[in-house]
Write a protein that holds these residues in place. Sequence first.
Motif, PDB file in Angstrom:
ATOM      1  N   GLU A 154      -6.430  11.073  -9.521  1.00  0.00           N
ATOM      2  CA  GLU A 154      -5.670   9.942 -10.320  1.00  0.00           C
ATOM      3  C   GLU A 154      -4.356   9.801 -10.863  1.00  0.00           C
ATOM      4  O   GLU A 154      -4.897   8.289 -11.301  1.00  0.00           O
ATOM      5  CB  GLU A 154      -6.885  10.882 -11.526  1.00  0.00           C
ATOM      6  N   SER A 175       0.992  -0.911  -0.326  1.00  0.00           N
ATOM      7  CA  SER A 175       0.031  -0.501   0.104  1.00  0.00           C
ATOM      8  C   SER A 175       0.983   1.233   0.048  1.00  0.00           C
ATOM      9  O   SER A 175       2.754   1.122   0.167  1.00  0.00           O
ATOM     10  CB  SER A 175      -0.781  -0.450   1.165  1.00  0.00           C
ATOM     11  N   TYR A 190       0.634   6.515 -18.248  1.00  0.00           N
ATOM     12  CA  TYR A 190      -0.446   7.351 -18.285  1.00  0.00           C
ATOM     13  C   TYR A 190      -0.827   8.916 -19.089  1.00  0.00           C
ATOM     14  O   TYR A 190      -1.922   7.508 -19.907  1.00  0.00           O
ATOM     15  CB  TYR A 190      -0.283   8.407 -16.258  1.00  0.00           C
ATOM     16  N   GLN A 215       0.202   3.794  -9.234  1.00  0.00           N
ATOM     17  CA  GLN A 215       0.019   3.215  -7.811  1.00  0.00           C
ATOM     18  C   GLN A 215       0.304   1.954  -7.756  1.00  0.00           C
ATOM     19  O   GLN A 215       0.788   0.725  -8.031  1.00  0.00           O
ATOM     20  CB  GLN A 215       0.045   3.830  -6.730  1.00  0.00           C
ATOM     21  N   GLY A 216      -1.165   2.109  -8.966  1.00  0.00           N
ATOM     22  CA  GLY A 216      -1.569   0.476  -9.596  1.00  0.00           C
ATOM     23  C   GLY A 216      -0.901  -0.426 -10.158  1.00  0.00           C
ATOM     24  O   GLY A 216      -0.852  -1.433 -10.426  1.00  0.00           O
ATOM     25  N   LEU A 217      -0.030   0.443 -11.112  1.00  0.00           N
ATOM     26  CA  LEU A 217       1.058   0.293 -11.612  1.00  0.00           C
ATOM     27  C   LEU A 217       2.357  -0.865 -10.819  1.00  0.00           C
ATOM     28  O   LEU A 217       2.766  -1.383 -10.962  1.00  0.00           O
ATOM     29  CB  LEU A 217       1.986   0.902 -12.618  1.00  0.00           C
ATOM     30  N   THR A 276       2.334  -1.676  -7.623  1.00  0.00           N
ATOM     31  CA  THR A 276       2.044  -2.484  -6.640  1.00  0.00           C
ATOM     32  C   THR A 276       2.640  -3.828  -6.981  1.00  0.00           C
ATOM     33  O   THR A 276       3.206  -4.821  -5.946  1.00  0.00           O
ATOM     34  CB  THR A 276       0.562  -2.309  -6.239  1.00  0.00           C
ATOM     35  N   PRO A 277       2.220  -4.832  -8.073  1.00  0.00           N
ATOM     36  CA  PRO A 277       2.161  -5.642  -8.951  1.00  0.00           C
ATOM     37  C   PRO A 277       3.803  -6.685  -8.614  1.00  0.00           C
ATOM     38  O   PRO A 277       4.483  -7.789  -8.268  1.00  0.00           O
ATOM     39  CB  PRO A 277       1.323  -6.149  -9.767  1.00  0.00           C
ATOM     40  N   ALA A 280      -3.137   7.754  -8.136  1.00  0.00           N
ATOM     41  CA  ALA A 280      -3.958   6.309  -8.142  1.00  0.00           C
ATOM     42  C   ALA A 280      -3.684   4.921  -9.692  1.00  0.00           C
ATOM     43  O   ALA A 280      -2.930   3.722  -9.651  1.00  0.00           O
ATOM     44  CB  ALA A 280      -5.584   5.742  -8.330  1.00  0.00           C
ATOM     45  N   PHE A 281      -2.991   5.955 -10.461  1.00  0.00           N
ATOM     46  CA  PHE A 281      -2.720   5.088 -11.812  1.00  0.00           C
ATOM     47  C   PHE A 281      -1.383   4.610 -11.746  1.00  0.00           C
ATOM     48  O   PHE A 281      -1.059   3.360 -12.009  1.00  0.00           O
ATOM     49  CB  PHE A 281      -2.916   5.682 -13.054  1.00  0.00           C
TER      50      PHE A 281
END
Length: 236
Positions: free
Chosen positions: A110, A75, A91, A116-118, A120-121, A113-114
């Motif tokens: 926005e 997180s 982005y 961080q979403g990339l 995280t995994p 979040a984009f």
Amino acid sequence: MELQFGVDRRGWDILSLVRAETGLRGRGRSLKVLLGLARIAALGGLLVLAGCVTANNSLSPNDVASMKLTGVAVSFAPDAHIQWDDGLRAYAEAKAVSPEQAATMAETPEVKAFVQGLLTPRIKAGVEQVLAARLAGTRPVRLDIRVKSLLFPSAIQRIVIGGHRGMIADANLVDARTGALIIAYPELNASLYTGQGIVGAAMQAAIDNSAGPTPVDKVSVRYGEIYRNWLLKDGV
């Protein structure tokens, strides 16, 4: 590698490094924009990575040997500082906007979040790669990572003012069944040396463009290695 007046035999110069890193086709305007962004990022970014906190590990070898890693959860702190041009470029491509426009939107919810979403995994995979084989007991545990800073300074920043890649994140080992905290390592700092100046940036670009792990992968693995060595105490 031989450099003369900022250009080596393969044709790398400061502007070509900037273009390669940003994907921009412009000339003076691109360089001016990136110089400004680099200076702004450096003011906060270099200071963020300056500190290092070492936590006390009170677990016994038997405690650790009994643990089985069931997962890594990643997180981001609300005020996490992220400097990652690849994420902004992704982005820009996804939303059909210019890289310059994406850069000005970097702090919006926005875009955060984009990006961080990339990330995280990739962070999750890098840390799990290091820890899974060493935590193979019977007690299920989970490592919760809360990112506070993740910096990947651009080539132009490293040419002009310097900067290294790294991540600062809280690492909380918890019982996977109850969620109870087992042990905490606040603000674990993992950094990697990154090529500085014209020569160093050119060499780093060659390394980054070769086949192999990405910079994010390398920093994530390094974070996992530092945590593993601290948890196991012997680092084996």
